[in-house]
Design a protein around this motif. Structure first.
Motif, PDB file in Angstrom:
ATOM      1  N   TYR A 192       0.564  -1.123   0.012  1.00 31.04           N
ATOM      2  CA  TYR A 192      -0.316  -0.617   0.154  1.00 31.04           C
ATOM      3  C   TYR A 192       1.427   1.234   0.011  1.00 31.04           C
ATOM      4  CZ  TYR A 192      -3.502   3.211   1.244  1.00 31.04           C
ATOM      5  OH  TYR A 192      -4.317   4.067   1.543  1.00 31.04           O
ATOM      6  N   GLY A 193       0.798   1.736  -0.666  1.00 29.91           N
ATOM      7  CA  GLY A 193       1.434   2.984  -0.804  1.00 29.91           C
ATOM      8  C   GLY A 193       2.063   3.363  -2.021  1.00 29.91           C
ATOM      9  N   ILE A 194       1.944   1.849  -2.328  1.00 27.34           N
ATOM     10  CA  ILE A 194       3.403   2.584  -3.822  1.00 27.34           C
ATOM     11  C   ILE A 194       2.604   2.106  -5.457  1.00 27.34           C
ATOM     12  CG2 ILE A 194       5.527   0.611  -5.345  1.00 27.34           C
ATOM     13  CD1 ILE A 194       6.899   0.141  -2.280  1.00 27.34           C
ATOM     14  N   GLY A 195       2.769   2.908  -6.368  1.00 26.12           N
ATOM     15  CA  GLY A 195       2.182   3.066  -7.687  1.00 26.12           C
ATOM     16  C   GLY A 195       3.018   2.622  -8.800  1.00 26.12           C
ATOM     17  N   ASP A 196       2.555   2.776  -9.898  1.00 29.91           N
ATOM     18  CA  ASP A 196       3.347   2.528 -11.209  1.00 29.91           C
ATOM     19  C   ASP A 196       4.891   3.153 -10.801  1.00 29.91           C
ATOM     20  OD1 ASP A 196       3.379   1.269 -14.046  1.00 29.91           O
ATOM     21  OD2 ASP A 196       3.861   3.190 -14.739  1.00 29.91           O
ATOM     22  N   LYS A 197       4.896   4.660 -10.892  1.00 30.53           N
ATOM     23  CA  LYS A 197       5.902   5.024 -11.064  1.00 30.53           C
ATOM     24  C   LYS A 197       7.186   4.876 -10.062  1.00 30.53           C
ATOM     25  CE  LYS A 197       3.632   9.292 -13.317  1.00 30.53           C
ATOM     26  NZ  LYS A 197       3.733  10.817 -13.025  1.00 30.53           N
ATOM     27  N   ILE A 198       6.333   4.407  -8.772  1.00 30.14           N
ATOM     28  CA  ILE A 198       7.493   4.602  -7.877  1.00 30.14           C
ATOM     29  C   ILE A 198       8.122   2.925  -7.276  1.00 30.14           C
ATOM     30  CG2 ILE A 198       7.525   3.683  -5.125  1.00 30.14           C
ATOM     31  CD1 ILE A 198       5.801   6.893  -4.331  1.00 30.14           C
ATOM     32  N   SER A 199       7.191   2.168  -8.076  1.00 31.44           N
ATOM     33  CA  SER A 199       8.017   1.183  -7.903  1.00 31.44           C
ATOM     34  C   SER A 199       8.449   0.762  -9.690  1.00 31.44           C
ATOM     35  CB  SER A 199       6.651  -0.354  -8.774  1.00 31.44           C
ATOM     36  OG  SER A 199       5.966   0.005  -9.928  1.00 31.44           O
ATOM     37  N   ASP A 200       8.420   1.338 -10.678  1.00 28.83           N
ATOM     38  CA  ASP A 200       9.582   2.083 -11.452  1.00 28.83           C
ATOM     39  C   ASP A 200      10.874   2.371 -10.848  1.00 28.83           C
ATOM     40  OD1 ASP A 200       7.916   0.567 -13.578  1.00 28.83           O
ATOM     41  OD2 ASP A 200       7.445   2.793 -14.193  1.00 28.83           O
ATOM     42  N   ARG A 201      11.042   3.712 -10.323  1.00 28.73           N
ATOM     43  CA  ARG A 201      12.353   3.670  -9.347  1.00 28.73           C
ATOM     44  C   ARG A 201      12.394   3.176  -9.256  1.00 28.73           C
ATOM     45  NH1 ARG A 201       8.876   8.998  -7.178  1.00 28.73           N
ATOM     46  NH2 ARG A 201       8.076   9.775  -9.676  1.00 28.73           N
ATOM     47  N   ILE A 202      12.425   2.104  -7.371  1.00 29.58           N
ATOM     48  CA  ILE A 202      13.146   1.105  -7.462  1.00 29.58           C
ATOM     49  C   ILE A 202      13.404   0.692  -8.220  1.00 29.58           C
ATOM     50  CG2 ILE A 202      12.636  -0.626  -5.852  1.00 29.58           C
ATOM     51  CD1 ILE A 202      10.030  -0.096  -3.977  1.00 29.58           C
ATOM     52  N   LEU A 203      13.109  -0.200  -9.213  1.00 29.93           N
ATOM     53  CA  LEU A 203      13.416  -0.873 -10.077  1.00 29.93           C
ATOM     54  C   LEU A 203      14.751  -1.420 -10.911  1.00 29.93           C
ATOM     55  CD1 LEU A 203      10.061  -3.519 -12.040  1.00 29.93           C
ATOM     56  CD2 LEU A 203      12.279  -3.679  -9.488  1.00 29.93           C
ATOM     57  N   GLU A 204      14.336   0.695 -10.962  1.00 26.00           N
ATOM     58  CA  GLU A 204      15.466   0.437 -12.080  1.00 26.00           C
ATOM     59  C   GLU A 204      16.866   1.334 -11.220  1.00 26.00           C
ATOM     60  OE1 GLU A 204      15.928   5.939 -14.289  1.00 26.00           O
ATOM     61  OE2 GLU A 204      14.579   5.728 -13.259  1.00 26.00           O
ATOM     62  N   GLN A 205      16.693   1.599  -9.794  1.00 28.65           N
ATOM     63  CA  GLN A 205      17.993   1.978  -9.163  1.00 28.65           C
ATOM     64  C   GLN A 205      18.210   0.399  -8.687  1.00 28.65           C
ATOM     65  OE1 GLN A 205      19.270   4.491  -7.648  1.00 28.65           O
ATOM     66  NE2 GLN A 205      20.109   4.083  -6.160  1.00 28.65           N
ATOM     67  N   ARG A 206      17.583  -0.643  -8.780  1.00 28.12           N
ATOM     68  CA  ARG A 206      17.887  -1.885  -8.401  1.00 28.12           C
ATOM     69  C   ARG A 206      19.076  -2.635  -9.657  1.00 28.12           C
ATOM     70  NH1 ARG A 206      14.367  -7.107  -7.963  1.00 28.12           N
ATOM     71  NH2 ARG A 206      14.253  -7.038  -9.666  1.00 28.12           N
ATOM     72  N   THR A 207      18.582  -1.825 -11.408  1.00 30.44           N
ATOM     73  CA  THR A 207      19.364  -2.211 -12.176  1.00 30.44           C
ATOM     74  C   THR A 207      20.346  -1.231 -12.284  1.00 30.44           C
ATOM     75  OG1 THR A 207      17.147  -2.423 -13.645  1.00 30.44           O
ATOM     76  CG2 THR A 207      19.362  -2.333 -14.354  1.00 30.44           C
ATOM     77  N   LYS A 208      20.274  -0.740 -11.782  1.00 30.47           N
ATOM     78  CA  LYS A 208      22.342   0.597 -11.717  1.00 30.47           C
ATOM     79  C   LYS A 208      22.654  -0.041 -10.791  1.00 30.47           C
ATOM     80  CE  LYS A 208      20.270   5.225 -12.874  1.00 30.47           C
ATOM     81  NZ  LYS A 208      19.815   6.377 -12.180  1.00 30.47           N
TER      82      LYS A 208
END
Length: 293
Positions: free
Chosen positions: A179-195
């Motif tokens: 709860y509290g994590i939407g489409d954009k925030i989930s993308d930011r988490i995955l992007e940071q993990r990719t880097k």
């Protein structure tokens, strides 16, 4: 004159007791005359007339009573738990019976039926038969059986066992379940993990823009770092300024300071990181896991 003289002479010839009797006689006559003069005998006549009138009216009242001999005082429904002294007296209860009810109520107890009322007050069967039809108890008492029979036990769904996932293996859908994590925030988490290749600590969620402390707390209850399969490491002693500046934790200015320090002090060791100008000391433990020395 001669007659009066003869009477006076004859009175003197009476004995002493006879003279006293004559004086008393005249005294009584005078007292009676005084009573007749001062007392109003007409008032007694008036009282007698009023009594006669009242008796005449009383006969009329008695006749009306006979005509209405079947009249009964109206009794309205009432809750017997709140009978007062006056109410109990009007119903025909004795003082002892009323006191028993009041003592029972002082214990914060209630009678919920006519039988229970009789058990508490000890009223006679005849009196109970007269007043019990007027007892009015609350709906929850009168419909107690109905409420009990219609109650259905609700089966609450069992709480699902919380499954804790590896943050480095989590998908977008896994993250969005929080709860509290939407489409954009989930993308930011995955992007940071990719880097970075992999996260090495859940503390790194604080570096993701848009995540509030409350949401981070919820993330920590659902995810942990179990493995670091794609961890990207950089050799701090051989990497160029460009390579160092591409590292997520370093900016170009810090990359230059690292190269300068390395040139002046030979190889950098982990304990030297805090000595480099502008190095984020508060993140040394996490950054060190991404470096090779």
């Amino acid at each position: 004159m001669g007659a009066a003289h003869s009477i006076g002479q004859s009175v003197l010839n009476y004995s002493k007791s006879q003279r006293i009797g004559i004086i008393l006689f005249f005294g009584i006559v005078m007292v009676l005359q005084g009573i007749y003069f001062f007392c109003d005998f007409q008032s007694s006549d008036k009282k007698d007339k009023a009594a006669v009138t009242w008796l005449a009216n009383q006969n009329a009242i008695d006749s009306l009573k006979l005509q209405n001999k079947n009249f009964k005082a109206t009794i309205y429904p009432f809750n017997p738990n709140f009978i007062t002294d006056f109410k109990g007296y009007k119903l025909g209860m004795s003082v002892a019976e009323i006191d028993r009810l009041l003592a029972y109520r002082k214990q914060n107890k209630f009678v919920n039926s006519a039988a229970e009322f009789q058990a508490v007050t000890k009223v006679s069967d005849s009196l109970l038969k007269v007043i019990s039809p007027y007892f009015k108890f609350p709906d929850w008492v009168t419909n107690k059986k109905e409420f009990t029979s219609t109650y259905v036990k609700t089966e609450f769904p069992k709480k699902e066992k919380l499954v804790i996932l590896d943050i480095n293996l989590a998908t977008k859908e896994d993250l969005m379940k929080v709860y509290g994590i939407g489409d954009k925030i989930s993308d930011r988490i995955l992007e940071q993990r990719t880097k970075l290749g992999s996260f090495v600590s859940m503390e790194q969620m604080q570096d993701v823009w848009g995540l509030s402390p409350e949401v981070i707390e919820k993330l920590n209850t659902s995810f942990v770092v179990k493995s670091t399969p794609n961890l990207h490491k950089i050799n701090i002693n051989t990497a160029s300024v460009k390579e160092l500046s591409q590292f997520p934790f370093f900016r170009y200015a810090l990359a230059k300071e690292i190269v300068i320090y390395r040139t002046m002090h030979s190889d950098i060791k982990i304990e030297d990181l805090s000595k480099i100008k502008g190095f984020p000391v508060e993140k040394i433990k996490i950054i060190a896991l991404y470096l090779e020395f």
